[in-house]
Design a protein around this motif. Structure first.
Motif, PDB file in Angstrom:
ATOM      1  N   VAL A   3      28.571  16.587  -6.343  1.00 30.33           N
ATOM      2  CA  VAL A   3      28.703  15.352  -7.125  1.00 30.33           C
ATOM      3  C   VAL A   3      27.296  14.926  -7.532  1.00 30.33           C
ATOM      4  N   SER A   4      27.199  14.026  -8.468  1.00 33.28           N
ATOM      5  CA  SER A   4      25.897  13.547  -8.916  1.00 33.28           C
ATOM      6  C   SER A   4      25.257  12.713  -7.804  1.00 33.28           C
ATOM      7  N   VAL A   5      24.003  13.008  -7.488  1.00 32.87           N
ATOM      8  CA  VAL A   5      23.272  12.269  -6.461  1.00 32.87           C
ATOM      9  C   VAL A   5      21.939  11.797  -7.020  1.00 32.87           C
ATOM     10  N   GLU A   6      21.416  10.735  -6.445  1.00 36.17           N
ATOM     11  CA  GLU A   6      20.099  10.248  -6.821  1.00 36.17           C
ATOM     12  C   GLU A   6      19.065  10.982  -5.977  1.00 36.17           C
ATOM     13  N   TYR A   7      18.031  11.518  -6.616  1.00 28.98           N
ATOM     14  CA  TYR A   7      17.013  12.283  -5.918  1.00 28.98           C
ATOM     15  C   TYR A   7      16.026  11.357  -5.222  1.00 28.98           C
ATOM     16  N   GLY A   8      15.513  11.827  -4.096  1.00 28.11           N
ATOM     17  CA  GLY A   8      14.462  11.112  -3.386  1.00 28.11           C
ATOM     18  C   GLY A   8      13.143  11.236  -4.127  1.00 28.11           C
ATOM     19  N   PRO A   9      12.086  10.649  -3.571  1.00 29.74           N
ATOM     20  CA  PRO A   9      10.777  10.730  -4.237  1.00 29.74           C
ATOM     21  C   PRO A   9      10.285  12.177  -4.315  1.00 29.74           C
TER      22      PRO A   9
ATOM     23  N   LEU B  23       8.801  22.018  -4.987  1.00 29.26           N
ATOM     24  CA  LEU B  23       9.751  21.141  -4.324  1.00 29.26           C
ATOM     25  C   LEU B  23      11.167  21.498  -4.728  1.00 29.26           C
ATOM     26  N   LEU B  24      12.070  21.356  -3.769  1.00 26.46           N
ATOM     27  CA  LEU B  24      13.496  21.577  -4.004  1.00 26.46           C
ATOM     28  C   LEU B  24      14.240  20.305  -3.673  1.00 26.46           C
ATOM     29  N   VAL B  25      15.348  20.090  -4.365  1.00 26.91           N
ATOM     30  CA  VAL B  25      16.178  18.917  -4.105  1.00 26.91           C
ATOM     31  C   VAL B  25      17.558  19.373  -3.648  1.00 26.91           C
ATOM     32  N   CYS B  26      18.048  18.769  -2.583  1.00 21.57           N
ATOM     33  CA  CYS B  26      19.393  19.058  -2.081  1.00 21.57           C
ATOM     34  C   CYS B  26      20.396  18.441  -3.046  1.00 21.57           C
ATOM     35  N   LEU B  27      21.301  19.241  -3.567  1.00 18.90           N
ATOM     36  CA  LEU B  27      22.265  18.739  -4.538  1.00 18.90           C
ATOM     37  C   LEU B  27      23.471  18.076  -3.874  1.00 18.90           C
ATOM     38  N   THR B  28      23.483  18.013  -2.555  1.00 18.14           N
ATOM     39  CA  THR B  28      24.525  17.289  -1.837  1.00 18.14           C
ATOM     40  C   THR B  28      24.111  15.847  -1.575  1.00 18.14           C
ATOM     41  N   CYS B  29      22.837  15.648  -1.167  1.00 16.93           N
ATOM     42  CA  CYS B  29      22.412  14.298  -0.786  1.00 16.93           C
ATOM     43  C   CYS B  29      21.161  13.797  -1.504  1.00 16.93           C
TER      44      CYS B  29
ATOM     45  N   THR C 235      21.929  20.255   8.183  1.00 19.90           N
ATOM     46  CA  THR C 235      23.019  19.505   7.551  1.00 19.90           C
ATOM     47  C   THR C 235      24.154  20.357   7.002  1.00 19.90           C
ATOM     48  N   ASP C 236      23.918  21.655   6.818  1.00 16.14           N
ATOM     49  CA  ASP C 236      24.868  22.542   6.143  1.00 16.14           C
ATOM     50  C   ASP C 236      25.087  22.169   4.678  1.00 16.14           C
ATOM     51  N   HIS C 237      24.146  21.466   4.058  1.00 15.36           N
ATOM     52  CA  HIS C 237      24.224  21.196   2.622  1.00 15.36           C
ATOM     53  C   HIS C 237      23.780  22.480   1.918  1.00 15.36           C
ATOM     54  N   PRO C 238      24.679  23.152   1.177  1.00 17.12           N
ATOM     55  CA  PRO C 238      24.433  24.530   0.772  1.00 17.12           C
ATOM     56  C   PRO C 238      23.542  24.779  -0.442  1.00 17.12           C
ATOM     57  N   VAL C 239      23.461  23.853  -1.400  1.00 22.77           N
ATOM     58  CA  VAL C 239      22.819  24.174  -2.674  1.00 22.77           C
ATOM     59  C   VAL C 239      21.620  23.264  -2.942  1.00 22.77           C
ATOM     60  N   VAL C 240      20.510  23.893  -3.344  1.00 21.07           N
ATOM     61  CA  VAL C 240      19.316  23.161  -3.763  1.00 21.07           C
ATOM     62  C   VAL C 240      18.975  23.560  -5.190  1.00 21.07           C
ATOM     63  N   ALA C 241      18.175  22.721  -5.829  1.00 20.84           N
ATOM     64  CA  ALA C 241      17.681  23.014  -7.177  1.00 20.84           C
ATOM     65  C   ALA C 241      16.180  22.788  -7.187  1.00 20.84           C
TER      66      ALA C 241
ATOM     67  N   ALA D 111      11.828  20.398 -10.936  1.00 18.05           N
ATOM     68  CA  ALA D 111      10.861  20.637 -12.003  1.00 18.05           C
ATOM     69  C   ALA D 111      11.534  20.299 -13.326  1.00 18.05           C
ATOM     70  N   PRO D 112      10.775  19.757 -14.262  1.00 15.55           N
ATOM     71  CA  PRO D 112      11.366  19.412 -15.562  1.00 15.55           C
ATOM     72  C   PRO D 112      12.029  20.611 -16.233  1.00 15.55           C
ATOM     73  N   ARG D 113      13.207  20.409 -16.735  1.00 14.91           N
ATOM     74  CA  ARG D 113      13.980  21.397 -17.510  1.00 14.91           C
ATOM     75  C   ARG D 113      14.360  22.647 -16.729  1.00 14.91           C
ATOM     76  N   SER D 114      14.217  22.644 -15.423  1.00 17.11           N
ATOM     77  CA  SER D 114      14.589  23.817 -14.625  1.00 17.11           C
ATOM     78  C   SER D 114      16.096  23.840 -14.411  1.00 17.11           C
ATOM     79  N   THR D 115      16.679  25.021 -14.508  1.00 17.79           N
ATOM     80  CA  THR D 115      18.109  25.192 -14.233  1.00 17.79           C
ATOM     81  C   THR D 115      18.326  26.055 -12.990  1.00 17.79           C
ATOM     82  N   TRP D 116      17.255  26.392 -12.285  1.00 19.10           N
ATOM     83  CA  TRP D 116      17.335  27.251 -11.104  1.00 19.10           C
ATOM     84  C   TRP D 116      18.004  26.499  -9.958  1.00 19.10           C
ATOM     85  N   ARG D 117      18.994  27.142  -9.339  1.00 21.22           N
ATOM     86  CA  ARG D 117      19.669  26.599  -8.157  1.00 21.22           C
ATOM     87  C   ARG D 117      19.851  27.738  -7.154  1.00 21.22           C
TER      88      ARG D 117
END
Length: 103
Positions: A30-36, A52-58, A79-85, A88-94
């Motif tokens: 689901v859509s989440v707000e990213y931390g700093p 830097l990577l962002v957890c797409l779960t939390c 946490t078992d949160h499986p997917v990160v992205a 970086a600007p315009r990155s689609t890597w996950r």
């Protein structure tokens, strides 16, 4: 519809032209707000990071394994949160830690 031996829809599971199966973890996000944009663990240790990577779960932001911090992977292990992205600007890597591949 093409069914496999268990009677499940094989088309939904299989990738095109020999590609790996679709990662179902992507469908659960689901859509989440990213931390700093910083790795708080690296900051506490006085270390720096290259990516830097962002957890797409939390939305947790942490460093990748590129330089040795690996705090994003540690977050997955805790946490078992499986997917990160990539954060970086315009990155689609996950990356899916469960499937150990880009998704």
């Amino acid at each position: 519809m093409t069914l496999d031996a268990q009677g499940a829809n094989a088309i939904n599971r299989a990738g095109l032209n020999g590609q790996p199966p679709r990662c179902r973890h992507i469908d659960q996000l689901v859509s989440v707000e990213y931390g700093p944009p910083e790795c708080t663990q690296c900051l506490a240790l006085g270390q720096s990071w290259t990516r830097l990577l962002v957890c797409l779960t939390c939305g947790w932001v942490a460093c990748s394994d590129d330089v040795g911090g690996g705090h994003a992977r540690d977050h997955y292990r805790e946490t078992d949160h499986p997917v990160v992205a990539a954060l970086a600007p315009r990155s689609t890597w996950r990356w899916c830690y469960v499937h150990r591949r880009a998704v």
